[in-house]
Scaffold this active site. Structure first.
Site, PDB file in Angstrom:
ATOM      1  N   ASP A   1      38.013  46.116  20.072  1.00 17.79           N
ATOM      2  CA  ASP A   1      38.225  45.521  18.771  1.00 17.79           C
ATOM      3  C   ASP A   1      38.670  44.077  18.898  1.00 17.79           C
ATOM      4  O   ASP A   1      39.767  43.795  19.372  1.00 17.79           O
ATOM      5  CB  ASP A   1      39.287  46.345  18.036  1.00 17.79           C
ATOM      6  CG  ASP A   1      39.442  45.956  16.585  1.00 17.79           C
ATOM      7  OD1 ASP A   1      38.867  44.931  16.181  1.00 17.79           O
ATOM      8  OD2 ASP A   1      40.141  46.675  15.857  1.00 17.79           O
TER       9      ASP A   1
ATOM     10  N   ASP B   1      32.391  38.012  12.937  1.00 16.52           N
ATOM     11  CA  ASP B   1      32.690  39.415  13.209  1.00 16.52           C
ATOM     12  C   ASP B   1      31.489  40.098  13.854  1.00 16.52           C
ATOM     13  O   ASP B   1      30.492  40.377  13.202  1.00 16.52           O
ATOM     14  CB  ASP B   1      33.050  40.117  11.897  1.00 16.52           C
ATOM     15  CG  ASP B   1      33.635  41.493  12.113  1.00 16.52           C
ATOM     16  OD1 ASP B   1      33.552  42.000  13.248  1.00 16.52           O
ATOM     17  OD2 ASP B   1      34.153  42.076  11.151  1.00 16.52           O
TER      18      ASP B   1
END
Length: 428
Positions: A104, A311
């Protein structure tokens, strides 16, 4: 699980990290390279192109919809999660055991489920057994020895504990610990990092479809794996995402000096500090659709610094409704073809697939440079339609992985930049 100070957004993804990185604290290694895999194709190579796109788009829409319910001033650290994430493979302990966890870029603390476990979710690999490792250590604390000053860490009964809550009532709690971390790479033999700080979760509610056992934090904080790699990462990493039409092909992620993105056509965009969370915020000034430049302004008419997140974990680029509507209008005016409904009922603007379909070019105008998108960066084609690969969200504004495919995308935390360079990722 991209973490905000008060609210968080969780990374979903089409891709999987099987990052097998290699180092030795004693070796003079300036950087290293590891592999990236497309998630759905990796676990099910028989999926059709339509099904891969459907799953990727559905995850992005789900995430955008969930983010609209986030309360910015929530007293807990909320993380929006989905079952399809980046997965990263590392090895912990002595003797080493495999750990597969969500990689992440928006979280810092790495954690995995540990024995003895009070409450754990199902995972594919055995839980990490701390008693079987000779190198496992807890982190002790007291009045004269405080815990590290990180979010969600506190001293209880002489030991440092962590406690992370998720927006969907999932959570992980356990001991802040130290262990020997081992990884493999495409370039070096296995090397190790002693005293790697991670969370040993003994009370966890979550679900990674039986695949993952926790999270590997690639964020910017002192506890992230990027920071703990020290000189081996130099707080730099880059990746090259394979296009959707190449399922199962290996992509790459680079750390350290190998992560440098430079040369002709490279666009370097400044990161915007001071924004909430551990995301990589940049300023999107506009999208240019064909001959129409559409400024990305807020309700006051100003371009807000740090208004979008780079992202790699979300597939679609997600934009506020008022901005999306202007892009949609510009596209329909310059595309001489009738609109048709999306058979998957996920995307808002679709045209009938046809060899004569002429779509205008789209350019992302960042503060720092312009990034021209290829057709596959902005549109997806499946069954009988071609659709704009943008979604709508009022609170979670992202520049997604489709827009980044076949680009070298490099992050330099020291220089506070993110760079884009057009590249054939199959050659990376």
């Amino acid at each position: 699980m991209a973490t905000y100070t008060a609210s968080c957004c969780f990374l979903d993804s089409l891709l999987i990290f099987a990052v097998l990185t290699a180092f030795s604290a004693a070796q003079n290694i300036s950087g290293f390279t590891a592999n990236l895999y497309q998630r759905d194709a990796f676990y099910n190579p028989n999926l059709s192109q339509t099904e891969i796109i459907r799953r990727a788009a559905a995850r992005s829409v789900w995430r955008a919809n969930m983010s609209n319910s986030i309360t910015p001033n929530s007293p807990t650290t909320d993380i929006i999660r989905n079952n399809n994430q980046f997965f990263m493979k590392i090895r912990l302990g002595t003797p080493p055991v495999d750990i597969i966890a969500v990689a992440d870029t928006g979280s810092d603390l790495t954690w995995t489920q540990c024995l003895p476990c009070t409450q754990c979710f199902a995972q594919r690999l055995p839980l990490f057994n701390t008693r079987a490792s000779s190198s496992y250590r807890t982190i002790q604390c007291g009045p004269s020895r405080p815990c590290p000053p990180w979010d969600d860490i506190e001293c209880l009964n002489g030991l440092c504990h962590y406690n992370i809550h998720y927006a969907d009532e999932a959570h992980t709690r356990g001991l802040l610990s130290k262990e020997t971390l081992r990884m493999d790479s495409t370039a070096y033999s296995t090397i190790q990092i002693p005293n790697f700080i991670f969370g040993c979760g003994t009370d966890n509610i979550d679900s990674f479809n039986g695949i993952g056992s926790g999270v590997i934090g690639l964020g910017t904080g002192p506890e992230s794996i990027v920071t703990q790699l020290g000189h081996l990462s130099g707080k730099k990493f880059s990746y090259c995402l394979m296009p959707l039409d190449l399922p199962g092909r290996v992509s790459h992620i680079h750390f350290g000096d190998r992560a440098a993105v430079r040369g002709p056509e490279t666009v370097t965009v400044p990161l915007v500090p001071g924004r909430p969370g551990n995301f990589y915020h940049v300023t999107l000034e506009a999208f240019t659709v064909g001959r129409t430049r559409i400024p990305f302004t807020d309700r006051s008419g100003a371009v807000k610094p740090g208004n979008i997140i780079i992202d790699s974990g979300v597939t679609l680029t997600t934009l506020p409704r008022h901005f999306y509507a202007q892009i949609k209008q510009a596209l329909t005016m310059q595309t001489h073809a009738p609109e048709v409904p999306d058979p998957l009922q996920l995307l808002e603007l679709c045209f009938r697939k046809d060899r004569s379909l002429q779509l205008p070019t789209i350019v992302a105008n960042f503060r720092g440079g312009n990034v021209p998108l290829k057709r596959f960066n902005a549109f997806v084609t499946y069954e009988h339609v071609t659709c704009l690969a943008f979604g709508v969200s009022e609170s979670f504004i992202t520049y997604g992985s489709l827009a980044q495919q076949n680009f070298l995308v490099g992050f330099d935390q020291n220089a506070r930049t993110v760079s884009f360079k057009p590249f054939q990722c199959s050659h990376a």
